[in-house]
Write an enzyme that holds these catalytic residues in place. Structure first.
Site, PDB file in Angstrom:
ATOM      1  N   GLU A 115       7.040  20.290 -24.801  1.00  0.00           N
ATOM      2  CA  GLU A 115       7.054  21.619 -25.435  1.00  0.00           C
ATOM      3  C   GLU A 115       6.592  22.701 -24.460  1.00  0.00           C
ATOM      4  OE1 GLU A 115       8.726  21.873 -27.977  1.00  0.00           O
ATOM      5  OE2 GLU A 115       8.670  19.829 -28.732  1.00  0.00           O
ATOM      6  N   CYS A 123      14.380  19.184 -12.761  1.00  0.00           N
ATOM      7  CA  CYS A 123      13.517  20.051 -13.575  1.00  0.00           C
ATOM      8  C   CYS A 123      12.421  20.701 -12.721  1.00  0.00           C
ATOM      9  CB  CYS A 123      12.890  19.258 -14.722  1.00  0.00           C
ATOM     10  SG  CYS A 123      14.061  18.841 -16.034  1.00  0.00           S
TER      11      CYS A 123
HETATM   12 ZN   LIG Z   1      12.890  19.751 -26.633  1.00  0.00          ZN
HETATM   13 ZN   LIG Z   2      14.429  16.505 -15.941  1.00  0.00          ZN
END
Ligand SMILES: [Zn+2]
Ligand SMILES: [Zn+2]
Length: 164
Positions: free
Chosen positions: A121, A158
């Site tokens: 989150e 990411c």
């Molecule tokens: Zn999510």
């Molecule tokens: Zn990732």
């Protein structure tokens, strides 16, 4: 250090939950600051489902300065889904996390799950979307099995998006 402000809703959080939150936030270099406690409001409860409406809670929390995460021990839903572990509203800087379904007799497993979903989150609050890498903590989890299969780890792609 950057701070993730944690709002406790309803029952106070256990130590193990707080440890999980700290570990999860630490992935992004955030420190957890335990903030105010708020009462659960009856209006958030869907009596038929026996679950709390995550979006209603998010609306009530409003816009916040910095990054905030409201954490509660009750089960959450959003329209169209049986349940959610959490939701994030990046434009408000607010996420909501439920530890209800993450609980386990094995406290270290419980802590690990809380860490993963809290980090997930927070990742949304920082602008990350869902990741196709099933091991990455930004992959979407629809079941505990998926939570347990992913790692408390952020994949290269990411990381790159955040400049980490
Ligand atoms: Zn999510
Ligand atoms: Zn990732």
């Amino acid at each position: 250090m950057k701070e993730l402000y944690v709002v406790q809703i309803g029952e106070p959080l256990d130590e193990v939950e707080v440890r999980g939150l700290r570990r999860g936030a630490g992935i992004f270099g955030y420190e957890v600051k335990l903030g105010e406690r708020m009462k659960l409001l009856e209006g958030w409860l869907d009596g038929l489902r026996g679950q709390y409406n995550a979006e209603a809670i998010a609306r009530w929390l409003g816009r916040r300065r910095g990054k905030s995460m409201a954490v509660l021990k009750r089960d959450l839903f959003v329209d169209g889904l049986n349940f959610v572990f959490g939701v994030a509203l990046p434009w408000k800087g607010v996420a909501i996390l439920s530890t209800y379904r993450l609980r386990d007799r094995d406290v270290s497993l419980f802590e690990e799950r809380v860490a993963k979903e809290a980090a997930h989150e927070l990742g949304h609050l920082l602008g990350l979307g869902h990741c196709a890498n099933r091991l990455c903590l930004m992959s979407f989890s629809n079941s505990l099995k998926e939570v347990d299969e992913k790692r408390l780890w952020l994949c290269e792609s990411c990381r790159a998006k955040l400049g980490l």
